[in-house]
Design an enzyme around this catalytic site. Structure first.
Site, short mmCIF file in Angstrom:
data_model
loop_
_atom_site.label_atom_id
_atom_site.label_comp_id
_atom_site.label_asym_id
_atom_site.label_seq_id
_atom_site.Cartn_x
_atom_site.Cartn_y
_atom_site.Cartn_z
N ASP A 223 1.81 -10.41 54.39
CA ASP A 223 3.23 -10.13 54.33
C ASP A 223 3.52 -9.01 53.33
O ASP A 223 2.94 -8.97 52.24
CB ASP A 223 3.97 -11.40 53.92
CG ASP A 223 5.48 -11.25 53.92
OD1 ASP A 223 6.03 -11.02 55.00
OD2 ASP A 223 6.09 -11.37 52.84
N GLU A 282 1.17 -6.33 57.55
CA GLU A 282 2.58 -6.07 57.85
C GLU A 282 2.99 -4.95 56.92
O GLU A 282 3.32 -5.16 55.75
CB GLU A 282 3.46 -7.29 57.60
CG GLU A 282 4.91 -7.04 58.01
CD GLU A 282 5.94 -7.76 57.15
OE1 GLU A 282 7.05 -8.01 57.67
OE2 GLU A 282 5.67 -8.06 55.99
#
Length: 556
Positions: A223, A282
């Site tokens: 993330d 990401e």
């Protein structure tokens, strides 16, 4: 408290263990709180996910990516982690995670888990100690604590703005009750950013990687992979409305070159384990060329292609992004990834139902029939491209976004901020339907944490299974074909064919894909033998009429 599990790691799938499985894998994203509820409390959990693994096996995906299930106060749906080695009680226990990993491997499915290294929860033990111990605490060096500006330190240390809106700084209170230093949080104030210049932070996350690799996971989706390192000195940006600059400029808090040293060290950790474990970034970057930096041979294996996700249903735009994406990845030898929806954006069946150019978070349902037709066509186009594809839970059912959720039930933290992200991510997180009737349409026995539309039953797995015209069966058929045809997924290029304006046509090994992105039928020469289409198609001697917003696969 960190949970412990003193049992051997589950074995990874043996088929294709050394085949670069991730290069053309179809990876299914599970948002655990909205997938399936195993204990009937209205919230999805790991037991619910485990019970539905046979469904995912039958669907035909290769791997399952689980959004965060760690111990968390849930200020941002689990992306505020208090303990990276424990399961939040709402999702189960480490034993549940172990059982899920083992059963998935038994079915030939791989498991990828979310890792949140940019920030922790403000309830993390390190941060709580830093607050208790006050200025001078060594724990403060593991985050970004800074004195404020102004005569009494009453102003934030710099002008950075939170992605969720408002300043990216919150002032603390000293143990004696006096105003204290400020701490950095690029997202919610409950999510303080780690200081990745501190060796203890780097050591801790290498340990966390090993903990989950020992558990048997096959990789990590990282993330905010672009956010770990901040520019030296934390310089001012000099403008407001900084969100408008994201995706266009390299910001002092995003996409700094120092992140790549971190991922090279992580790649070495993964190399200690067999079974080709993977890292997926990401990484929101200004260009696909900068995204490629994250997947150089000694760094990550994949990076999400957000440029593709944000592309309109338009042949010229799609071709430009496809070409740029493939060209950017070829020099570093990484596969391109393709994705249409995830837990942070409006589902593509609703985005495509609206006029282009409205962004990726919408509040209007648009033309549902048009949106579904385009979504089905976009899926076949995506699955025909070389590289790895991601499927967000429920898109195989053609689910639209729930755009009419009452404000009082929303839980997206950015919804409650004055500025920043639109805050309408709850619409794509509504629990998915499994049955035509029953409590929460088969999601669980105790209702659902977000209200489901009355139309959900007609879109359920039960309603669509066995119906050859349904979106579910289209996905099942497409994934079955993809497994049997080497021209799908593999490779790193497409051969574009001459086609009328508004139509995409390309050749792969033994295969042709044609996609009509216009609102009218268009006739083209018959490319080959019909395999599969996103909608009804008729063809005669040497000619095929491509209906509006339809993709067709052909064998050649």
């Amino acid at each position: 408290m960190t949970q412990h599990l003193a049992t051997p790691a589950a074995a990874a799938p043996t088929t294709g263990t050394h085949s670069g499985w991730w290069r053309d894998a179809v990876i299914y994203q599970v948002y655990p709180r909205s997938f399936a509820d195993g204990n009937g409390d209205g919230m999805g959990d790991l037991e619910g996910v485990r019970s539905r693994l046979p469904y995912l096996k039958e669907l035909g995906v290769d791997a399952v990516w689980l959004s965060p299930f760690y111990a968390s106060p849930q200020a941002d749906a689990g992306y505020d982690v208090a303990d990276y080695r424990a399961i939040d009680p709402m999702f189960g226990t480490l034993h549940d995670a172990d059982a899920l990993i083992r059963e998935a491997h038994g079915l030939g499915l791989r498991i990828i888990v979310d890792l949140v290294p940019n920030h922790s929860s403000d309830q993390h033990e390190w941060f709580q100690r830093a607050l208790r111990e006050g200025p001078g605490s060594p724990l403060r060096e593991r985050y970004h604590f800074r004195p404020g500006k102004g005569a009494a330190g009453e102003l934030p240390p710099n002008d950075w703005e939170s992605i969720f809106g408002g300043p990216a700084w919150t002032r603390t209170e000293n143990p004696d009750g006096t105003p204290g230093d400020w701490y950095l949080h690029l997202f919610a104030s409950e999510q303080p950013d780690f200081n990745w210049e501190h060796p203890a932070v780097r050591d801790e996350f290498r340990s966390i990687l090993r903990f989950w690799l020992d558990m048997g996971v096959d990789g990590f989706r990282v993330d905010v992979a672009h956010g770990l390192v901040k520019a030296e000195g934390l310089p001012d940006i000099g403008s407001h409305d900084q969100l408008k600059l994201l995706g266009n400029d390299v910001m002092p808090f995003f996409d700094q070159d120092g992140v790549h040293e971190i991922y090279r060290s992580w790649r070495k950790v993964l190399a200690e384990y067999d079974g080709e474990r993977v890292l997926v970034a990401e990484a929101w970057t200004p260009t696909v060329e900068r995204t490629a930096h994250y997947v150089r041979p000694d760094e990550m294996h994949q990076a999400f292609n957000f440029q593709y996700l944000g592309t309109s249903w338009d042949a010229a735009e799609l071709r430009q992004v496809i070409d740029a994406s493939l060209a950017a990845m070829q020099p570093v030898g990484a596969p391109t990834t393709w994705v249409l929806s995830n837990h942070d954006v409006t589902r593509h069946a609703t985005r495509f139902a609206n006029p282009p150019g409205l962004g990726t978070q919408l509040r209007t349902p648009g033309d549902r029939e048009l949106g579904l037709r385009r979504a089905r066509a976009a899926t076949l186009l995506m699955l025909a491209l070389p590289g790895s594809a991601y499927v967000y839970q429920g898109e195989e059912l053609g689910l639209p976004d729930v755009t009419d959720l009452p404000d009082e039930v929303r839980q997206d933290p950015s919804f409650f901020r004055a500025t920043g992200q639109d805050g309408f991510r709850d619409g794509c997180r509504v629990p998915i339907p499994w049955t035509v009737e029953g409590s929460s349409y088969g999601f669980g026995a105790g209702g659902s944490w977000l209200p489901q539309p009355a139309t959900w039953g007609a879109l359920s797995v039960e309603a669509q299974a066995g119906d050859p015209t349904s979106t579910l069966e289209l996905y099942r058929s497409a994934l079955a074909v993809r497994r049997t045809r080497p021209g799908l997924g593999a490779g790193d290029a497409v051969e574009w064919l001459e086609a009328p304006e508004g139509v995409l046509a390309f050749r792969r090994d033994g295969f042709v894909c044609t996609a009509n992105t216009t609102g009218r039928a268009i006739s083209v020469p018959l490319p080959g033998r019909f395999i599969l289409s996103s909608g009804p198609v008729s063809h005669g001697e040497g000619v095929v009429e491509l209906p509006a917003d339809t993709t067709v696969w052909w064998a050649v």
